[in-house]
Design an enzyme around this catalytic site. Structure first.
Site, PDB file in Angstrom:
ATOM      1  N   CYS A  16      -5.864 -30.804 -41.002  1.00  0.00           N
ATOM      2  CA  CYS A  16      -6.505 -30.047 -39.924  1.00  0.00           C
ATOM      3  C   CYS A  16      -7.925 -30.534 -39.723  1.00  0.00           C
ATOM      4  CB  CYS A  16      -6.495 -28.566 -40.238  1.00  0.00           C
ATOM      5  SG  CYS A  16      -7.662 -28.109 -41.533  1.00  0.00           S
ATOM      6  N   ASP A  17      -8.558 -29.957 -38.718  1.00  0.00           N
ATOM      7  CA  ASP A  17      -9.951 -30.292 -38.456  1.00  0.00           C
ATOM      8  C   ASP A  17     -10.781 -29.049 -38.179  1.00  0.00           C
ATOM      9  OD1 ASP A  17     -12.078 -32.135 -38.137  1.00  0.00           O
ATOM     10  OD2 ASP A  17     -11.848 -32.078 -35.971  1.00  0.00           O
TER      11      ASP A  17
END
Length: 106
Positions: A16-17
């Site tokens: 994820c970011d």
């Protein structure tokens, strides 16, 4: 596009970011899906994917970054955290055997 047989997957990373929590929920769901299989599911930032990851699941917009950070892994980008056909294909391949194919683009 890279490929791995689902029966050979030992480490799957959900990358994820944004840190919104949706990817953590997906990782938890996959841990339940694979609880009887010898597959380790982990959650990591896209900038810190472990080198021993076999498959990386991430949002499609992060796929290029995931490929750059994990060149030895099959990277599968998806659009939706729940009900995405790419995620369903990975789950089926890991459970029943068959190819996990990296997605094109990003």
């Amino acid at each position: 596009m890279s490929t791995i047989d689902g029966s050979a997957v030992r480490k799957l990373v959900v990358a994820c970011d944004a840190g919104m929590g949706s990817s953590v929920m997906l990782a938890s769901q996959l841990k339940r899906e694979f609880r009887k299989l010898p597959v380790l599911v982990e959650h990591h930032p896209v900038s810190a994917i472990p080198a021993d990851a076999d498959v990386v699941l991430c949002q499609a917009g992060l796929a290029a970054r995931a490929r750059a950070g994990a060149p030895g892994a099959v990277v599968v980008g998806f659009r939706m955290f729940l009900g995405d056909p790419h995620v369903a294909q990975v789950v089926a391949a890991v459970k029943q055997g068959g190819p996990v194919v990296g997605t094109a683009g990003g």
